[in-house]
Design a protein around this motif. Structure first.
Motif, PDB file in Angstrom:
ATOM      1  N   ALA A 173       0.832  -1.208   0.000  1.00  0.00           N
ATOM      2  CA  ALA A 173       0.000   0.000   0.000  1.00  0.00           C
ATOM      3  C   ALA A 173       0.867   1.259   0.000  1.00  0.00           C
ATOM      4  N   ALA A 174       1.952   1.222   0.757  1.00  0.00           N
ATOM      5  CA  ALA A 174       2.847   2.378   0.797  1.00  0.00           C
ATOM      6  C   ALA A 174       3.539   2.602  -0.544  1.00  0.00           C
ATOM      7  N   SER A 175       3.847   1.499  -1.242  1.00  0.00           N
ATOM      8  CA  SER A 175       4.572   1.614  -2.509  1.00  0.00           C
ATOM      9  C   SER A 175       3.732   2.216  -3.625  1.00  0.00           C
ATOM     10  N   VAL A 176       2.397   2.132  -3.494  1.00  0.00           N
ATOM     11  CA  VAL A 176       1.529   2.656  -4.559  1.00  0.00           C
ATOM     12  C   VAL A 176       0.700   3.850  -4.079  1.00  0.00           C
ATOM     13  N   ARG A 177       1.006   4.379  -2.899  1.00  0.00           N
ATOM     14  CA  ARG A 177       0.239   5.511  -2.369  1.00  0.00           C
ATOM     15  C   ARG A 177       0.481   6.756  -3.230  1.00  0.00           C
ATOM     16  N   THR A 178      -0.575   7.521  -3.452  1.00  0.00           N
ATOM     17  CA  THR A 178      -0.470   8.746  -4.248  1.00  0.00           C
ATOM     18  C   THR A 178      -1.457   9.787  -3.746  1.00  0.00           C
ATOM     19  N   ASP A 179      -1.095  11.048  -3.956  1.00  0.00           N
ATOM     20  CA  ASP A 179      -2.007  12.155  -3.661  1.00  0.00           C
ATOM     21  C   ASP A 179      -2.556  12.763  -4.952  1.00  0.00           C
ATOM     22  N   GLN A 180      -2.321  12.078  -6.073  1.00  0.00           N
ATOM     23  CA  GLN A 180      -2.657  12.633  -7.384  1.00  0.00           C
ATOM     24  C   GLN A 180      -3.786  11.872  -8.081  1.00  0.00           C
TER      25      GLN A 180
END
Length: 313
Positions: free
Chosen positions: A72-79
């Motif tokens: 989950a951390a590796s694919v987290r995004t704010d975009q």
């Protein structure tokens, strides 16, 4: 420091593998499109591609104490809103490109697909504010000449279908600019994950209106389309990490003779002189644009951070 020779060889082999992967994907798209609607082919390409991609993205996380949290951390995004726009344009580009492969001679469809870097240059000026000087403008103009030679709007050989292939190249250029913008904040794996995660439902919805269940060997063609597309994309990314884009771009042009030969052997297609001439002009223009962009990138790396570099050439 100059990279060792074996690194260049690895990059060349990776790019050759990517080229063959994309070429095989085009062939499988044509085979699958014989009776399966284009929207459905696009959906299965994305679905099988996503299934092929997930184990590759998840493998590093499985080595961590908390694999789910690590993934989950590796694919987290704010975009995420930008990804929705990027993937919507990407789906439109994919549909146009798949339609062109299914309905135009393979050599013509792939030749026009190679015009995308020409439109990337123009999009970079309009969207990123890049400056382009005379030599790259000349390459862009020559690229347009190559497109016109293939499309031939002045002759009886003109087909509206060829404009669909050009539209795919234009939309692909917009996607490339958006990826460049997203890469400033997100990692490559994040971009790839969200692209596929959104592509699958976005391509499913329109395919439901034309749905026809595949049968027999059609499942093989569809699965191979997704697998080859994902393999081609991953090998392409890794090749560009190791090698210079200007040196690797000519290798990617091998896709054209591969699909041209397949078009002749499998589908009885022939290639006319205008398509060969136009393809040669487009490939030459694309190579020069890649060469200038790679040279500019090297100059920026050598002068940064002590000296600002004026973009464009």
């Amino acid at each position: 420091m100059t990279p060792p020779r074996n690194v260049h060889a690895r990059a060349a082999l990776l790019m050759l593998g990517s080229t063959l992967g994309f070429g095989l994907m085009a062939i499988f798209i044509r085979l699958a499109s014989k009776d399966i609607p284009t929207w459905e082919v696009a959906f299965f390409r994305n679905a099988f591609g996503f299934l092929s991609l997930l184990p590759m993205l998840a493998l590093p996380a499985l080595r961590q104490p908390r694999p789910a949290a690590a993934f989950a951390a590796s694919v987290r995004t704010d975009q995420l809103p930008r990804y929705v726009i990027r993937t919507a344009i990407g789906i439109a580009s994919m549909f146009c490109g798949f339609w062109a492969i299914a309905h135009l001679p393979l050599a013509q469809a792939i030749s026009l697909a190679y015009s995308s870097p020409i439109f990337v240059t123009i999009a970079a000026i309009l969207m990123l504010g890049e400056r382009v000087r005379a030599r790259r403008w000349t390459a862009v103009a020559l690229g347009f000449v190559g497109v016109l030679v293939i499309v031939r709007p002045w002759s009886h050989a003109f087909s509206l279908g060829s404009l669909v292939a050009v539209a795919a190249a234009v939309l692909s250029a917009l996607v490339a600019i958006q990826i460049k913008q997203l890469s400033q904040t997100d990692k490559a794996d994040t971009i790839v994950f969200w692209t596929y995660a959104l592509w699958v439902p976005m391509s499913l919805l329109p395919s439901l209106f034309v749905w026809r269940w595949p049968a027999g060997i059609e499942w093989l063609w569809l699965a191979a389309t997704g697998l080859m597309g994902t393999v081609g994309q991953l090998l392409w990314t890794r090749a560009l990490k190791l090698g210079d884009v200007s040196a690797l771009t000519p290798i990617s042009f091998m896709q054209l003779p591969v699909v041209t030969l397949a078009g002749w052997l499998l589908f009885g297609e022939s290639v006319d002189g205008a398509t060969l001439l136009g393809a040669g002009i487009i490939l030459g223009s694309t190579f020069y644009i890649a060469h200038r962009e790679a040279k500019l990138a090297r100059e920026q790396r050598s002068k940064a951070p002590s000296e600002a570099v004026e973009p464009g050439s």
